[in-house]
Scaffold this motif. Structure first.
Motif, PDB file in Angstrom:
ATOM      1  N   LEU A 261      81.897  72.299  98.009  1.00 39.03           N
ATOM      2  CA  LEU A 261      82.379  72.106  99.377  1.00 39.03           C
ATOM      3  C   LEU A 261      81.907  70.790  99.977  1.00 39.03           C
ATOM      4  O   LEU A 261      82.686  70.092 100.640  1.00 39.03           O
ATOM      5  N   THR A 262      80.662  70.422  99.749  1.00 42.97           N
ATOM      6  CA  THR A 262      80.157  69.169 100.317  1.00 42.97           C
ATOM      7  C   THR A 262      80.949  67.979  99.794  1.00 42.97           C
ATOM      8  O   THR A 262      81.380  67.110 100.567  1.00 42.97           O
ATOM      9  N   ALA A 263      81.167  67.943  98.489  1.00 47.57           N
ATOM     10  CA  ALA A 263      81.929  66.831  97.899  1.00 47.57           C
ATOM     11  C   ALA A 263      83.383  66.861  98.373  1.00 47.57           C
ATOM     12  O   ALA A 263      83.988  65.804  98.605  1.00 47.57           O
ATOM     13  N   LEU A 264      83.949  68.062  98.521  1.00 49.43           N
ATOM     14  CA  LEU A 264      85.323  68.173  98.997  1.00 49.43           C
ATOM     15  C   LEU A 264      85.455  67.591 100.398  1.00 49.43           C
ATOM     16  O   LEU A 264      86.377  66.805 100.667  1.00 49.43           O
ATOM     17  N   TYR A 265      84.548  67.934 101.287  1.00 47.72           N
ATOM     18  CA  TYR A 265      84.637  67.439 102.657  1.00 47.72           C
ATOM     19  C   TYR A 265      84.341  65.949 102.727  1.00 47.72           C
ATOM     20  O   TYR A 265      84.908  65.243 103.573  1.00 47.72           O
ATOM     21  N   GLN A 266      83.487  65.458 101.859  1.00 43.11           N
ATOM     22  CA  GLN A 266      83.263  64.013 101.814  1.00 43.11           C
ATOM     23  C   GLN A 266      84.541  63.287 101.414  1.00 43.11           C
ATOM     24  O   GLN A 266      84.879  62.242 101.993  1.00 43.11           O
ATOM     25  N   ALA A 267      85.271  63.836 100.449  1.00 42.24           N
ATOM     26  CA  ALA A 267      86.529  63.219 100.032  1.00 42.24           C
ATOM     27  C   ALA A 267      87.558  63.289 101.149  1.00 42.24           C
ATOM     28  O   ALA A 267      88.273  62.310 101.420  1.00 42.24           O
ATOM     29  N   CYS A 268      87.637  64.427 101.834  1.00 38.80           N
ATOM     30  CA  CYS A 268      88.600  64.573 102.922  1.00 38.80           C
ATOM     31  C   CYS A 268      88.261  63.660 104.095  1.00 38.80           C
ATOM     32  O   CYS A 268      89.167  63.176 104.788  1.00 38.80           O
TER      33      CYS A 268
END
Length: 290
Positions: A261-268
């Motif tokens: 989730l952390t990496a996903l939100y960083q990408a978004c």
């Protein structure tokens, strides 16, 4: 002689348009269906996605509209209407809606409809909201990636703008707001080819397809009761029920999305020009609207 319209005049028109449908869920739906009848580009779906999307139909009993890139949005909007979250707040003939769901949806409509008017009138304004500029980019260059960027930038702007309203929702409903958000962001990641699922993931998440129409008819994934509250509702939306839908939720959310989730939100945050989304996760767990 052609009449020149200004950006400020288009803003006023859009605000009036939104005010006219504010207390009409069906009016919101009709407005968005009209938008995608012009700007859904369904022929691109037929050319790029093949025979499965040649014409409207039904998938496992779920109606599939022929609105191109609008298919997913319209399916989700229909679910919101059935759930009652867009109902007026003061109509004695029906249960009251949700201030948060109503405001986020109407703000989303504003960004998109403003871009449509700017596109139709050939009006440019660099200082327009980022979400509106991303909708203009979609209108000029329609694709799954540009649609997700426009759509998710708009949704995220609403999430941030209406945090106070979100904080007034029931605690279990707040959990569900996070679930809807990270699933949406994951769908964008699939189209951005930022997951292990490659081309298959991009096809499944394509907004012109039937995935949203199907999943919003699965009540454990997207319940129809509002507001959610209590341990039973929490068990259902988090996938702890002993059922096929519960298993699907555990696989999608707990096994695939949440560990990253952390990496996903960083990408978004990068894709959608929304650095504030990084504040929606703490120690790998979703925490909106804290």
């Amino acid at each position: 002689m052609a009449t020149t319209v200004t950006y400020d005049e288009l803003v006023a028109q859009t605000l009036a348009m939104c005010a006219a449908v504010s207390n009409s869920p069906q009016g919101r739906l009709q407005l968005r269906e009209a938008y995608y009848s012009k700007y859904g580009f369904p022929l691109l779906a037929r050319q790029e996605l093949g025979n499965a999307f040649d014409k409207p139909g039904a998938v496992h009993g779920v109606d599939l509209p022929d609105l191109g890139y609008g298919n997913s949005e319209i399916a989700f909007l229909q679910w919101e209407i059935k759930r009652g979250v867009l109902n007026p707040m003061d109509d004695a003939s029906m249960p009251a809606g949700s201030p948060w769901w109503r405001d986020v949806n109407l703000r989303f409509i504003y960004y998109s409809e403003l871009a449509g008017l700017m596109f139709e009138n050939n009006v440019s304004e660099p200082e327009a909201p980022v979400a509106t500029l991303n909708w203009l980019n979609y209108l000029h260059s329609p694709s799954a990636k540009t649609w997700y960027c426009a759509h998710n930038t708009s949704i995220l702007a609403g999430f941030e703008r209406y945090k106070a309203q979100a904080a007034q929702e029931e605690s279990v409903e707040q959990v569900f707001l996070n679930i809807t958000l990270y699933r949406l962001m994951f769908a964008q990641a699939l189209v951005e080819d930022a997951t292990m699922f490659g081309e298959l993931g991009a096809i499944m998440a394509d907004p012109r397809g039937f995935a949203v129409a199907l999943i919003t008819h699965l009540p454990d994934f997207y319940p129809l009761n509002y507001p959610l509250h209590g341990l039973n509702d929490l068990r259902i939306i988090e996938g702890w029920e002993l059922s096929l839908q519960g298993l699907g939720i555990r696989i999608l959310d707990h096994d695939i999305i949440l560990p990253h989730l952390t990496a996903l939100y960083q990408a978004c945050a990068h894709w959608d020009s929304a650095p504030f989304i990084n504040g929606y996760v703490k120690d790998g767990k979703p925490v909106y609207p804290q």
